[in-house]
Each structure stands twice: as C-alpha cells, then as structure tokens.
Design a protein around this motif. Sequence first.
Motif, short mmCIF file in Angstrom:
data_model
loop_
_atom_site.label_atom_id
_atom_site.label_comp_id
_atom_site.label_asym_id
_atom_site.label_seq_id
_atom_site.Cartn_x
_atom_site.Cartn_y
_atom_site.Cartn_z
N PRO A 81 0.72 -1.29 -0.11
CA PRO A 81 -0.02 -0.20 0.02
C PRO A 81 0.95 1.30 -0.05
CG PRO A 81 -0.04 -0.89 2.22
CD PRO A 81 0.60 -1.94 1.44
N ARG A 82 0.23 2.38 -0.46
CA ARG A 82 0.97 3.77 -0.43
C ARG A 82 0.31 4.57 0.66
NH1 ARG A 82 -0.30 5.49 -6.87
NH2 ARG A 82 1.60 4.33 -7.60
N LEU A 83 1.06 4.79 1.74
CA LEU A 83 0.74 5.29 3.15
C LEU A 83 1.24 6.72 3.16
CD1 LEU A 83 1.68 2.44 5.34
CD2 LEU A 83 -0.47 2.43 4.18
N LEU A 84 0.28 7.68 3.74
CA LEU A 84 0.75 8.91 4.01
C LEU A 84 0.51 9.28 5.40
CD1 LEU A 84 1.23 12.04 3.28
CD2 LEU A 84 -1.27 12.18 2.98
N MET A 85 1.61 9.59 6.06
CA MET A 85 1.78 9.68 7.59
C MET A 85 1.29 11.15 7.64
SD MET A 85 2.99 7.00 8.14
CE MET A 85 2.86 7.01 9.93
N SER A 86 -0.15 11.09 8.54
CA SER A 86 -0.86 12.09 8.44
C SER A 86 -1.74 12.35 10.08
CB SER A 86 -1.95 12.34 7.49
OG SER A 86 -2.97 13.19 7.53
N PRO A 87 -1.77 13.30 10.78
CA PRO A 87 -2.47 13.42 11.97
C PRO A 87 -3.93 13.12 11.77
CG PRO A 87 -1.72 15.63 11.46
CD PRO A 87 -1.15 14.66 10.27
N ILE A 108 6.08 4.81 1.99
CA ILE A 108 5.57 5.82 2.94
C ILE A 108 5.83 7.29 2.69
CG2 ILE A 108 5.54 6.49 5.37
CD1 ILE A 108 6.56 3.52 5.95
N ILE A 109 4.83 8.03 2.36
CA ILE A 109 5.05 9.33 2.10
C ILE A 109 5.02 10.22 3.39
CG2 ILE A 109 4.14 11.47 0.93
CD1 ILE A 109 3.20 8.16 -0.32
N CYS A 110 6.16 11.17 3.41
CA CYS A 110 6.35 12.02 4.65
C CYS A 110 5.91 13.27 4.16
CB CYS A 110 7.79 11.85 5.11
SG CYS A 110 8.25 10.09 5.83
N GLY A 111 5.01 14.01 4.80
CA GLY A 111 4.48 15.23 4.56
C GLY A 111 5.48 16.33 5.25
N ARG A 112 5.32 17.71 4.84
CA ARG A 112 6.22 18.71 5.51
C ARG A 112 5.19 19.79 5.26
NH1 ARG A 112 10.56 18.84 9.07
NH2 ARG A 112 11.00 16.62 9.23
N PHE A 113 5.45 20.80 5.93
CA PHE A 113 4.91 22.20 5.84
C PHE A 113 3.48 21.88 6.37
CE2 PHE A 113 7.43 21.71 1.81
CZ PHE A 113 8.73 22.57 2.38
N GLU A 114 2.58 22.64 5.57
CA GLU A 114 1.03 22.63 6.27
C GLU A 114 0.30 21.37 6.02
OE1 GLU A 114 -2.11 23.96 8.48
OE2 GLU A 114 0.19 24.81 8.15
N SER A 137 6.56 18.06 13.03
CA SER A 137 7.14 18.82 12.14
C SER A 137 7.05 18.23 10.77
CB SER A 137 8.46 19.51 12.51
OG SER A 137 9.17 18.42 12.71
N GLY A 138 6.97 17.09 10.64
CA GLY A 138 6.90 16.36 9.53
C GLY A 138 6.69 14.82 9.63
N GLY A 139 6.47 14.28 8.65
CA GLY A 139 6.11 12.61 8.91
C GLY A 139 7.14 11.81 9.15
N GLU A 140 8.40 12.31 9.00
CA GLU A 140 9.60 11.16 9.25
C GLU A 140 9.60 10.55 10.51
OE1 GLU A 140 10.30 14.14 5.99
OE2 GLU A 140 9.91 14.30 8.09
#
Length: 230
Positions: A81-87, A108-114, A137-140
């Motif tokens: 699967p393609r996963l996005l770390m997100s609150p 796994i996609i790690c977002g940043r910023f908003e 501060s980021g998805g890492e």
Amino acid sequence: MSFKATVLTLFPEMFPGPLGISLAGRALEQGIWSLEARDIRASATDRHRTVDDHPAGGGAGMVLKPDVLAAAIDAAPQEGPRLLMSPRGQPLTQALVRELSAGPGCLIICGRFEGVDERVIEKRGLREVSIGDYVLSGGEPAAIVLLDAIVRLLPGVMGSKASGEEESFEGGLLEHPHYTKPNSWEGVEIPGILLSGDHKAIARWKQEKREALTRERRPDLWRKPESGKI
C-alpha cells in the motif's frame, strides 16, 4: 521474500536513523527487510527545485505541490500500500501493524509544511495513517515509528514468537506486569505465583492483570468488541 519499505521524504538523511540499530538494524543487515529513502525534491522540475506553494484560499504555511509529489510517487517502486503519515489518518494500531507486516512492503510518504495537496491523496490512492493525536514537524518520525512496529513482527526478527504475542494490544488488552531477579528488591517481593512453577495459575494471573490494567488505564480498549469484554 523480504519486506521492502520505500520512504518519500524531503530529508532522506533521516533514514535509517534508529532503524539502523538493534533489532531493526540487524534485520536490515540480514536482508529480512530493505529500506530506500527517496528525495521528493528530486522530482521537482524548476531550477530552484520548488516542492511547495501557498495554500489555495489563503492560510498559514505551505502545501506540497501535487505535480512534484505525484511524480515522486510514480517513480518509486510499488510494494504494497501507499501510506501517507498524517494526523488526520487512520489510527495506528497493533492490528494494522500486523496487517502491513504480512504484506510485501509499503511506500510511505512523509509530508512537511502545512500538508499535501488533497488531489494527490485521491488520485494516487494514499492511505492516511496517524500515530497519535498530535502534530509533528514532518512525517519522518511517524514513518520511523511505523516501520519499527512492522519490522519487529517480520519472521526471524524477534528471537521468540511469544515475544510478539504476549504484549500490549494483542487481543485488545494491555500487557501484564513483568518481574525478574533479584526476587526481593527495595523491600518488594516478586509475586509468589510467578515463582510457583504452576503454569496454569501463572497464565490466569497474567490474564487477570492484563484485564485489570486495561480497565484502569485504557477503558476505551476495554469497551471494544475485540477485547471480548463489555
């Protein structure tokens, strides 16, 4: 077959980080799993390698551009699967960890910023996952937590199969208390039942403690149908 993890991030130097030591690190060296951290910025096409822009409609922060992130996703190996770390994502649970660990891997996609442009989430079928009700501060760091939980369940990583079966959240309950030598420490004795050699009685004691701790500390878990308790 080894578990293949690919991470998309603006900071690939953050990996493997703690995943390169202890159980996860040894498993990485043994080829039980693999990890590739890919730089999202490498998919930017302008000379400044721009990856973000102002949010449509106004507001604070910046948003990861859909064209850049989608290009990074499309160029990455596809394993699981393609996963996005997100609150705002699906809460990470032990059941979800077991589901993911049984597969061939994950992206796994790690977002940043908003945040991430919503169109990428929809068009690329990203499954949002949250490690808790707080914002990083980021998805890492969240990706590291997720991978650590997955890797320890892969065959051959833990020395004893029971290590993964008798712990918190397995069966919907928290883990029972643990003790070891010395038998007496600072005036407190190990519960006698644990030294009795009566395996059935010990098993009953552990189950009773797991239920009592769950009722006291996590009533939300105790009420869940999968715990078997109401």
